[in-house]
Write a protein that holds these residues in place. Structure first.
Motif, PDB file in Angstrom:
ATOM      1  N   LEU A  91       0.860  -1.189   0.000  1.00 32.65           N
ATOM      2  CA  LEU A  91       0.000   0.000   0.000  1.00 32.65           C
ATOM      3  C   LEU A  91       0.887   1.227   0.000  1.00 32.65           C
ATOM      4  N   TYR A  92       0.566   2.189  -0.873  1.00 35.73           N
ATOM      5  CA  TYR A  92       1.346   3.414  -1.024  1.00 35.73           C
ATOM      6  C   TYR A  92       0.441   4.628  -0.830  1.00 35.73           C
ATOM      7  N   TRP A  93       0.998   5.674  -0.270  1.00 29.03           N
ATOM      8  CA  TRP A  93       0.365   6.989  -0.266  1.00 29.03           C
ATOM      9  C   TRP A  93       1.221   7.931  -1.120  1.00 29.03           C
ATOM     10  N   TYR A  94       0.535   8.694  -1.990  1.00 30.28           N
ATOM     11  CA  TYR A  94       1.178   9.706  -2.806  1.00 30.28           C
ATOM     12  C   TYR A  94       0.425  11.027  -2.617  1.00 30.28           C
ATOM     13  N   ARG A  95       1.125  12.111  -2.929  1.00 31.38           N
ATOM     14  CA  ARG A  95       0.501  13.430  -2.905  1.00 31.38           C
ATOM     15  C   ARG A  95       0.681  14.047  -4.286  1.00 31.38           C
ATOM     16  N   GLN A  96      -0.391  14.644  -4.792  1.00 27.95           N
ATOM     17  CA  GLN A  96      -0.344  15.280  -6.106  1.00 27.95           C
ATOM     18  C   GLN A  96      -0.778  16.727  -5.937  1.00 27.95           C
ATOM     19  N   SER A  97       0.162  17.624  -6.094  1.00 34.60           N
ATOM     20  CA  SER A  97      -0.139  19.052  -6.019  1.00 34.60           C
ATOM     21  C   SER A  97      -0.391  19.587  -7.415  1.00 34.60           C
ATOM     22  N   LEU A  98      -1.077  20.717  -7.473  1.00 32.35           N
ATOM     23  CA  LEU A  98      -1.466  21.294  -8.754  1.00 32.35           C
ATOM     24  C   LEU A  98      -0.239  21.517  -9.632  1.00 32.35           C
ATOM     25  N   GLY A  99      -0.276  20.939 -10.838  1.00 28.17           N
ATOM     26  CA  GLY A  99       0.816  21.134 -11.783  1.00 28.17           C
ATOM     27  C   GLY A  99       2.061  20.324 -11.491  1.00 28.17           C
TER      28      GLY A  99
END
Lengths: 113, 114
Positions: free
Chosen positions: B32-40
């Motif tokens: 299981l992975y957590w990622y963060r995606q910020s705008l752009g």
């Protein structure tokens, strides 16, 4: 450290055209290369997974290739349709934890009806 | 369920408050992975769980971030004393065999800190 680059950042083509999206990576010691699709406000949908021992994978109108020696992968979309409009991301897997999957920033694709 | 489930889908919180984000992976997936995606921006790795092993926390941006995975299944990502720069989409993914296998992502939690 693995770096993944996708070119172009954005692409707009008329419906029906065949197109190629490019992905390059710096570390050829990858276990696999995955292509994902992301629709606005949604998560990522896995499209194709190419293991390091393979050269290509096909699913419907999609074909992905992998050339480890040159550090490149391409996603070919045949007979594009407006429903193909999305952001396409590639990710290289090195194996294990933080280095496991490195993503490019994606190609934003628009298919004009 | 058939896919990775994340809740809530949207969260608006005031600066300084704590938030908890939940991920329910596909049954039988050990990774299981957590990622963060910020705008752009591209996806930023946060934390990785594999079975019952100690998690790889090397991607967590500060000590305000923590995550747990109970019973090898559900995971909770906690952000304490939220800041405006924490605003992003937080994505969870699971895989049957870690990085050698296909990743399945949830729809994400869009966090807005006001």
């Amino acid at each position: 450290k693995q770096e993944v680059t996708q070119i172009p950042a954005a692409l707009s083509v008329p419906e029906g055209e065949n197109l190629v999206l490019n992905c390059s990576f710096t570390d050829s010691a990858i276990y696999n290369l995955q292509w994902f699709r992301q629709d606005p406000g949604k998560g990522l949908t896995s499209l194709l997974l190419i293991q390091s021992s393979q050269r290509e994978q096909t699913s419907g109108r999609l074909n992905a290739s992998l050339d480890k020696s040159s550090g490149r992968s391409t996603l070919y979309i045949a007979a594009s349709q407006p429903g193909d409009s999305a952001t396409y991301l590639c990710a290289g897997g090195l194996g294990g934890g933080a280095d496991g999957l490195t993503f490019g920033k994606g190609t934003h694709l628009i298919i004009q009806p | 369920g058939a896919g990775v489930s994340q809740s809530p889908s949207n969260k608006v919180t005031e600066k300084g408050k704590d938030v908890e984000l939940r991920c329910d992976p596909i049954s039988g997936h050990t990774a299981l992975y957590w990622y963060r995606q910020s705008l752009g921006q591209g996806l930023e790795f946060l934390i990785y769980f594999q079975g019952n092993s100690a998690p790889d926390k090397s991607g967590l941006p500060s000590d305000r971030f923590s995550a747990e995975r109970t019973g090898g299944s559900v995971s909770t990502l906690t952000i304490q004393r939220t800041q405006q720069e924490d605003s992003a989409v937080y994505l969870c993914a699971s895989s049957r065999s870690g990085d050698r296998g296909r990743f399945f992502f949830g729809s994400g939690t869009r966090l807005t800190v006001v």
